[in-house]
Motif scaffolding. Structure first.
Motif, PDB file in Angstrom:
ATOM      1  N   THR A  26       0.787  -1.241  -0.206  1.00  0.00           N
ATOM      2  CA  THR A  26       0.049  -0.056  -0.185  1.00  0.00           C
ATOM      3  C   THR A  26       0.929   1.213   0.040  1.00  0.00           C
ATOM      4  O   THR A  26       1.973   1.239   0.455  1.00  0.00           O
ATOM      5  N   VAL A  27       0.325   2.305  -0.495  1.00  0.00           N
ATOM      6  CA  VAL A  27       1.140   3.735  -0.542  1.00  0.00           C
ATOM      7  C   VAL A  27      -0.192   4.644   0.083  1.00  0.00           C
ATOM      8  O   VAL A  27      -1.177   4.652  -0.753  1.00  0.00           O
ATOM      9  N   CYS A  28       0.067   5.224   0.974  1.00  0.00           N
ATOM     10  CA  CYS A  28      -0.772   6.393   1.591  1.00  0.00           C
ATOM     11  C   CYS A  28      -2.139   5.436   1.870  1.00  0.00           C
ATOM     12  O   CYS A  28      -3.238   5.866   1.940  1.00  0.00           O
ATOM     13  N   GLY A  29      -2.069   4.382   2.438  1.00  0.00           N
ATOM     14  CA  GLY A  29      -3.094   3.261   2.782  1.00  0.00           C
ATOM     15  C   GLY A  29      -4.036   3.070   1.801  1.00  0.00           C
ATOM     16  O   GLY A  29      -5.007   2.138   2.107  1.00  0.00           O
ATOM     17  N   VAL A  30      -3.415   2.978   0.602  1.00  0.00           N
ATOM     18  CA  VAL A  30      -4.401   2.255  -0.644  1.00  0.00           C
ATOM     19  C   VAL A  30      -3.358   1.517  -1.353  1.00  0.00           C
ATOM     20  O   VAL A  30      -2.174   1.680  -1.428  1.00  0.00           O
ATOM     21  N   SER A  31      -4.026   0.627  -2.104  1.00  0.00           N
ATOM     22  CA  SER A  31      -3.315  -0.541  -2.957  1.00  0.00           C
ATOM     23  C   SER A  31      -2.843   0.062  -4.244  1.00  0.00           C
ATOM     24  O   SER A  31      -1.841  -0.081  -4.837  1.00  0.00           O
ATOM     25  N   ASP A  32      -3.796   0.986  -4.676  1.00  0.00           N
ATOM     26  CA  ASP A  32      -3.671   1.689  -6.274  1.00  0.00           C
ATOM     27  C   ASP A  32      -3.714   3.190  -6.052  1.00  0.00           C
ATOM     28  O   ASP A  32      -4.739   3.811  -6.299  1.00  0.00           O
ATOM     29  N   PRO A  33      -2.601   3.934  -5.603  1.00  0.00           N
ATOM     30  CA  PRO A  33      -2.572   5.316  -5.270  1.00  0.00           C
ATOM     31  C   PRO A  33      -3.438   6.100  -6.437  1.00  0.00           C
ATOM     32  O   PRO A  33      -3.998   7.063  -6.085  1.00  0.00           O
ATOM     33  N   ILE A  34      -2.974   5.866  -7.463  1.00  0.00           N
ATOM     34  CA  ILE A  34      -3.386   6.819  -8.799  1.00  0.00           C
ATOM     35  C   ILE A  34      -4.881   6.694  -9.163  1.00  0.00           C
ATOM     36  O   ILE A  34      -5.570   7.680  -9.290  1.00  0.00           O
ATOM     37  N   PRO A  38      -7.982  11.003  -5.588  1.00  0.00           N
ATOM     38  CA  PRO A  38      -8.417  11.773  -6.688  1.00  0.00           C
ATOM     39  C   PRO A  38      -7.283  12.934  -7.134  1.00  0.00           C
ATOM     40  O   PRO A  38      -7.623  12.981  -8.282  1.00  0.00           O
ATOM     41  N   TRP A  39      -6.782  13.192  -6.171  1.00  0.00           N
ATOM     42  CA  TRP A  39      -6.009  14.460  -6.589  1.00  0.00           C
ATOM     43  C   TRP A  39      -4.588  13.668  -7.569  1.00  0.00           C
ATOM     44  O   TRP A  39      -4.308  14.634  -8.202  1.00  0.00           O
ATOM     45  N   LYS A  60       6.735   8.102  -6.783  1.00  0.00           N
ATOM     46  CA  LYS A  60       6.671   8.085  -5.490  1.00  0.00           C
ATOM     47  C   LYS A  60       7.761   8.116  -4.826  1.00  0.00           C
ATOM     48  O   LYS A  60       8.750   7.425  -5.386  1.00  0.00           O
ATOM     49  N   ALA A  61       7.955   8.561  -3.566  1.00  0.00           N
ATOM     50  CA  ALA A  61       9.469   8.373  -2.986  1.00  0.00           C
ATOM     51  C   ALA A  61       9.300   8.571  -1.385  1.00  0.00           C
ATOM     52  O   ALA A  61       7.951   8.824  -1.062  1.00  0.00           O
ATOM     53  N   LYS A  62      10.319   8.467  -0.627  1.00  0.00           N
ATOM     54  CA  LYS A  62      10.125   8.917   0.902  1.00  0.00           C
ATOM     55  C   LYS A  62      10.828  10.037   0.992  1.00  0.00           C
ATOM     56  O   LYS A  62      12.074  10.149   0.467  1.00  0.00           O
ATOM     57  N   TYR A  63      10.462  10.851   1.850  1.00  0.00           N
ATOM     58  CA  TYR A  63      11.024  12.134   2.059  1.00  0.00           C
ATOM     59  C   TYR A  63      11.170  12.536   3.814  1.00  0.00           C
ATOM     60  O   TYR A  63       9.881  12.579   4.200  1.00  0.00           O
ATOM     61  N   ASN A  64      12.120  12.246   4.434  1.00  0.00           N
ATOM     62  CA  ASN A  64      11.961  12.333   5.891  1.00  0.00           C
ATOM     63  C   ASN A  64      11.166  11.595   6.619  1.00  0.00           C
ATOM     64  O   ASN A  64      10.327  11.856   7.512  1.00  0.00           O
ATOM     65  N   GLY A  65      11.162  10.066   6.067  1.00  0.00           N
ATOM     66  CA  GLY A  65      10.292   9.045   6.484  1.00  0.00           C
ATOM     67  C   GLY A  65       8.744   9.200   6.314  1.00  0.00           C
ATOM     68  O   GLY A  65       8.049   8.311   6.553  1.00  0.00           O
ATOM     69  N   HIS A  66       8.415   9.998   5.306  1.00  0.00           N
ATOM     70  CA  HIS A  66       7.128  10.409   4.718  1.00  0.00           C
ATOM     71  C   HIS A  66       6.869  10.111   3.511  1.00  0.00           C
ATOM     72  O   HIS A  66       7.723  10.441   2.601  1.00  0.00           O
ATOM     73  N   ARG A  67       5.679   9.351   2.967  1.00  0.00           N
ATOM     74  CA  ARG A  67       5.365   9.196   1.533  1.00  0.00           C
ATOM     75  C   ARG A  67       5.176  10.434   0.749  1.00  0.00           C
ATOM     76  O   ARG A  67       4.350  11.252   1.351  1.00  0.00           O
ATOM     77  N   VAL A  68       5.763  10.729  -0.320  1.00  0.00           N
ATOM     78  CA  VAL A  68       5.689  11.804  -1.038  1.00  0.00           C
ATOM     79  C   VAL A  68       5.737  11.344  -2.731  1.00  0.00           C
ATOM     80  O   VAL A  68       5.774  10.180  -3.116  1.00  0.00           O
ATOM     81  N   PHE A  69       4.710  12.480  -3.417  1.00  0.00           N
ATOM     82  CA  PHE A  69       4.912  12.219  -4.760  1.00  0.00           C
ATOM     83  C   PHE A  69       5.456  13.352  -5.603  1.00  0.00           C
ATOM     84  O   PHE A  69       5.272  14.523  -5.065  1.00  0.00           O
ATOM     85  N   SER A  88      -2.231  13.692   0.928  1.00  0.00           N
ATOM     86  CA  SER A  88      -3.292  14.404   0.605  1.00  0.00           C
ATOM     87  C   SER A  88      -3.104  15.542  -0.403  1.00  0.00           C
ATOM     88  O   SER A  88      -4.092  16.146  -0.680  1.00  0.00           O
ATOM     89  N   GLY A  89      -1.860  15.394  -1.093  1.00  0.00           N
ATOM     90  CA  GLY A  89      -1.585  16.418  -2.370  1.00  0.00           C
ATOM     91  C   GLY A  89      -1.384  17.860  -2.002  1.00  0.00           C
ATOM     92  O   GLY A  89      -1.451  18.618  -2.831  1.00  0.00           O
ATOM     93  N   GLU A  90      -1.099  17.841  -0.675  1.00  0.00           N
ATOM     94  CA  GLU A  90      -0.571  19.137  -0.202  1.00  0.00           C
ATOM     95  C   GLU A  90       0.877  19.405  -0.568  1.00  0.00           C
ATOM     96  O   GLU A  90       1.721  18.255  -0.245  1.00  0.00           O
ATOM     97  N   LYS A  91       1.459  20.612  -0.920  1.00  0.00           N
ATOM     98  CA  LYS A  91       2.784  20.763  -1.279  1.00  0.00           C
ATOM     99  C   LYS A  91       3.685  20.754   0.153  1.00  0.00           C
ATOM    100  O   LYS A  91       3.294  21.057   1.087  1.00  0.00           O
TER     101      LYS A  91
END
Length: 118
Positions: A26-34, A38-39, A60-69, A88-91
């Motif tokens: 999973t990525v961000c709690g979902v198996s298919d993030p795309i 929605p964002w 997708k990647a990890k930055y400071n231990g958090h998932r990012v896109f 959540s799509g926030e910068k």
């Protein structure tokens, strides 16, 4: 004295067994993030119809231990800025570069992509 050591050992053993780990499926709690975020689905639609789409990709990647896109480009004559987005799509604010990212993986690109991901 020996009786008091057993509960301590049990607690130590239990604390190591409860270590929380990311589910690699999973990525961000979902198996298919795309499809599930929605964002991110909208970002893919924008990337696929933008000018020079054949040079666009989303990773997708990890930055400071958090998932990012991020939306990237392999255009040989273009400049692009790295903008990280959280689940959540926030910068993500900060002064970062690609070398600050771990576990980078391309999750979308066009079939006729001009990028070499090997």
């Amino acid at each position: 004295m020996k009786k008091s050591i057993y509960p301590i050992l049990f607690c130590l053993l239990f604390s190591f067994a409860c270590e929380e780990k990311d589910d690699p499926a999973t990525v961000c709690g979902v198996s298919d993030p795309i499809e599930s975020l929605p964002w991110l689905k909208q970002l893919v639609e924008e990337a696929s119809t933008a000018g020079l789409a054949e040079y666009s990709y989303i990773s997708k990647a990890k930055y400071n231990g958090h998932r990012v896109f991020y939306w990237g480009s392999c255009c040989p004559h273009c400049n692009w800025a790295l903008v990280l987005l959280d689940c959540s799509g926030e910068k993500v604010n900060g002064d970062y570069t690609l070398s600050d990212l771990q576990e980078i993986e391309v999750i979308w690109h066009l079939e006729n992509s001009q990028c070499n991901f090997n």
